[in-house]
Scaffold this motif. Structure first.
Motif, short mmCIF file in Angstrom:
data_model
loop_
_atom_site.label_atom_id
_atom_site.label_comp_id
_atom_site.label_asym_id
_atom_site.label_seq_id
_atom_site.Cartn_x
_atom_site.Cartn_y
_atom_site.Cartn_z
N ILE A 258 -4.85 11.67 2.15
CA ILE A 258 -4.01 11.59 0.96
C ILE A 258 -4.21 12.36 -0.30
CG2 ILE A 258 -3.69 9.65 -0.89
CD1 ILE A 258 -4.52 7.62 1.53
N ARG A 259 -5.67 12.59 -0.67
CA ARG A 259 -5.98 13.51 -1.69
C ARG A 259 -5.42 14.94 -1.57
NH1 ARG A 259 -10.11 16.51 -3.33
NH2 ARG A 259 -11.31 15.85 -1.45
N PHE B 75 -8.58 8.74 2.91
CA PHE B 75 -8.40 9.45 1.65
C PHE B 75 -8.51 10.66 1.31
CE2 PHE B 75 -9.44 4.52 1.00
CZ PHE B 75 -8.08 4.19 0.09
N THR C 98 -4.11 3.40 6.15
CA THR C 98 -5.46 2.87 5.77
C THR C 98 -5.56 1.39 5.08
OG1 THR C 98 -5.63 5.13 5.08
CG2 THR C 98 -7.41 3.70 4.38
N PHE D 137 0.78 3.94 -2.96
CA PHE D 137 0.63 5.63 -3.05
C PHE D 137 1.81 6.50 -2.82
CE2 PHE D 137 -3.14 3.68 -0.66
CZ PHE D 137 -4.14 4.48 -1.46
N SER D 138 2.87 5.98 -3.03
CA SER D 138 4.28 6.61 -3.28
C SER D 138 4.18 7.17 -4.83
CB SER D 138 5.38 5.93 -2.93
OG SER D 138 5.55 4.68 -3.94
N GLY D 139 3.47 6.61 -5.55
CA GLY D 139 3.48 7.13 -7.02
C GLY D 139 4.44 6.50 -7.81
N ARG E 214 1.20 11.38 2.38
CA ARG E 214 0.69 10.73 1.51
C ARG E 214 0.77 9.06 1.67
NH1 ARG E 214 2.03 12.88 -2.55
NH2 ARG E 214 3.52 11.35 -3.21
N ILE E 215 2.10 8.95 1.92
CA ILE E 215 2.41 7.43 1.77
C ILE E 215 2.20 6.83 3.31
CG2 ILE E 215 4.52 5.92 1.67
CD1 ILE E 215 5.65 7.96 -0.15
N SER F 230 -0.05 7.76 5.39
CA SER F 230 -1.62 7.49 5.25
C SER F 230 -2.16 6.39 4.48
CB SER F 230 -2.15 9.00 4.82
OG SER F 230 -1.80 9.91 5.75
N GLY F 231 -1.47 6.34 3.32
CA GLY F 231 -2.03 5.07 2.59
C GLY F 231 -1.68 3.59 3.22
N GLY G 20 0.75 -1.36 -0.14
CA GLY G 20 -0.05 -0.01 0.04
C GLY G 20 0.95 1.25 -0.01
#
Length: 414
Positions: free
Chosen positions: A326-327, A323, A342, A208-210, A335-336, A338-339, A204
């Motif tokens: 994250i957004r 989310f 979650t 979310f790290s892209g 972001r990472i 939190s993802g 995960g």
């Protein structure tokens, strides 16, 4: 006669006034409005914890009474951990991002050392798993704290490598070797369920790290292959998996199908409206782990489909709040992590509920916030506190974006 020059006159406010102003400023920060994400995550976490305390009391009252103990004994123990965990959640919500980043490595090292204690004389085995420690009569599961520590560490490592995410070697090193070693400490205690949650958490964080899809797919395939191998290599796990595939489970009622069948019967007996709070029949020592891994079955039996829908709705609202963080954030670390949190909490809830519904084989993972177990409860409350700390940064992000938009509009207006 000497005179005082105006330059020698005091130009600052008296000390008491300055202290009073400072106090007012600090109180203003404490009582400043919080973003909607903070309220959503905090309220759902508290409601799930309260719901869990009620269900633990209901699920354990019969067996504890039969054992000659007060019916509220197990619920009081869970309440003690909730009373410790909830203040810790709000304390964690005040931690600055810089502190959380600095704590990534020490937290992972400390949690791993704590996990290794299960292989010392302090370790305790249960149902073939050696994943607990007993210190001065208090039993704890270190791998629960390992989840939060690993989420912070993976987030920090990927945050530091944001400019190198296109190169697979910078993504995998040191992420993959360290994560594998950490998960191996849990697998050494034969706890495949927790190891799977840790692997999902890492995947995960990568998602979310892209990172590029081709770089993400390889660890995902590797994790799936490892789980398949570990399931086939263990006769006990293979037996449980085959019982899950058995369509005629009644033929194996007294063996591996006993617990899944009673979980299904509890849900079926509850119907739409349930038998009423406290009126479960399965909790009378028919359903093993009624207050732990199968507490969702007791929810379904006593509160029916409506109670199950409420639990699912609360987890959905929790995910919505996470989310949104994250957004909206512009910080890769936020972001990472939190993802990862979650995926851990909501994913573990879905896996637990799937086990009760016989969608998955028995994996032995608790329902976050609700299952009996003080270490599990405290770890998810602390993780929620980290999400709350992240949500406090969102107003600053919004102000920076608004200032950037205003700076773009200003030259056009001229």
């Amino acid at each position: 006669m000497s005179t005082t020059h105006p330059r020698n006159l005091p130009t600052s406010a008296p000390e008491p006034e300055r202290r009073g102003l400072s106090a007012r400023v600090n109180l203003g920060r404490v009582f400043a409005p919080v973003p909607s994400e903070f309220l959503l995550i905090a309220s759902t976490a508290l409601l799930l914890t309260l719901f869990g305390l009620v269900m633990v009391l209901s699920a354990t009252s019969a067996t504890t009474t039969a054992a000659g103990v007060a019916p509220w004994d197990a619920a009081v123990k869970q309440l003690v951990f909730a009373a410790l965990g909830i203040p810790l959640m709000f304390i964690a919500s005040r931690l600055p991002l810089a502190f959380l980043k600095r704590m990534a490595w020490p937290a992972l090292i400390g949690a791993t050392v704590l996990q290794l204690l299960v292989f010392t004389p302090l370790g305790v085995s249960n149902d073939g798993n050696r994943n607990w420690i007993n210190i001065a009569g208090l039993q704890a599961q270190p791998s629960e704290f390992l989840k939060l520590a690993l989420a912070l560490w993976v987030g920090y490592v990927l945050y530091r490598k944001q400019t190198l995410m296109a190169l697979w070697r910078h993504v995998y090193i040191p992420l993959v070797p360290v994560a594998v070693l950490v998960i191996a400490t849990v697998l050494a205690g034969h706890d495949l369920g927790t190891a799977m949650i840790l692997a999902l958490l890492v995947l995960g964080a990568l998602f979310f790290s892209g990172v590029r899809l081709r770089i993400f797919v390889l660890p995902a395939l590797g994790a799936a292959a490892a789980v398949a191998y570990l399931a086939v290599a263990s006769p006990d796990r293979m037996r449980r998996f085959m019982s899950f595939l058995n369509t005629d489970c009644l033929s194996d009622y007294l063996n591996d199908c006993y617990q899944p069948l009673h979980g299904m019967w509890a849900l079926a007996g509850g119907g739409v409206f349930g038998l009423g709070l406290g009126n479960s029949r399965e909790k009378y020592d028919w359903l093993p782990a009624a207050a732990n891994d199968y507490i969702f079955a007791i929810v379904g039996e006593e509160l029916g489909l409506i109670g199950c829908a409420v639990v699912l709705g609360l987890f959905a609202l929790y995910a919505v709040g996470a989310f949104h963080i994250i957004r909206k954030t512009d910080d890769p670390f936020v972001r990472i992590v939190s993802g990862a949190i979650t995926v851990w909490i909501v994913g573990q809830a879905l896996i637990n509920i799937g086990v009760v519904l016989r969608v998955f084989p028995v994996l032995g993972v608790p329902l976050p916030f609700m299952s009996q177990g003080g270490t599990s409860l405290m770890s998810v409350l602390l993780a929620s506190g980290v999400l709350l700390a992240f949500s406090r940064t969102l107003p600053d992000v919004a102000r920076r974006r608004e200032a950037a938009r205003a700076a773009v509009r200003r030259p056009r207006a001229r």
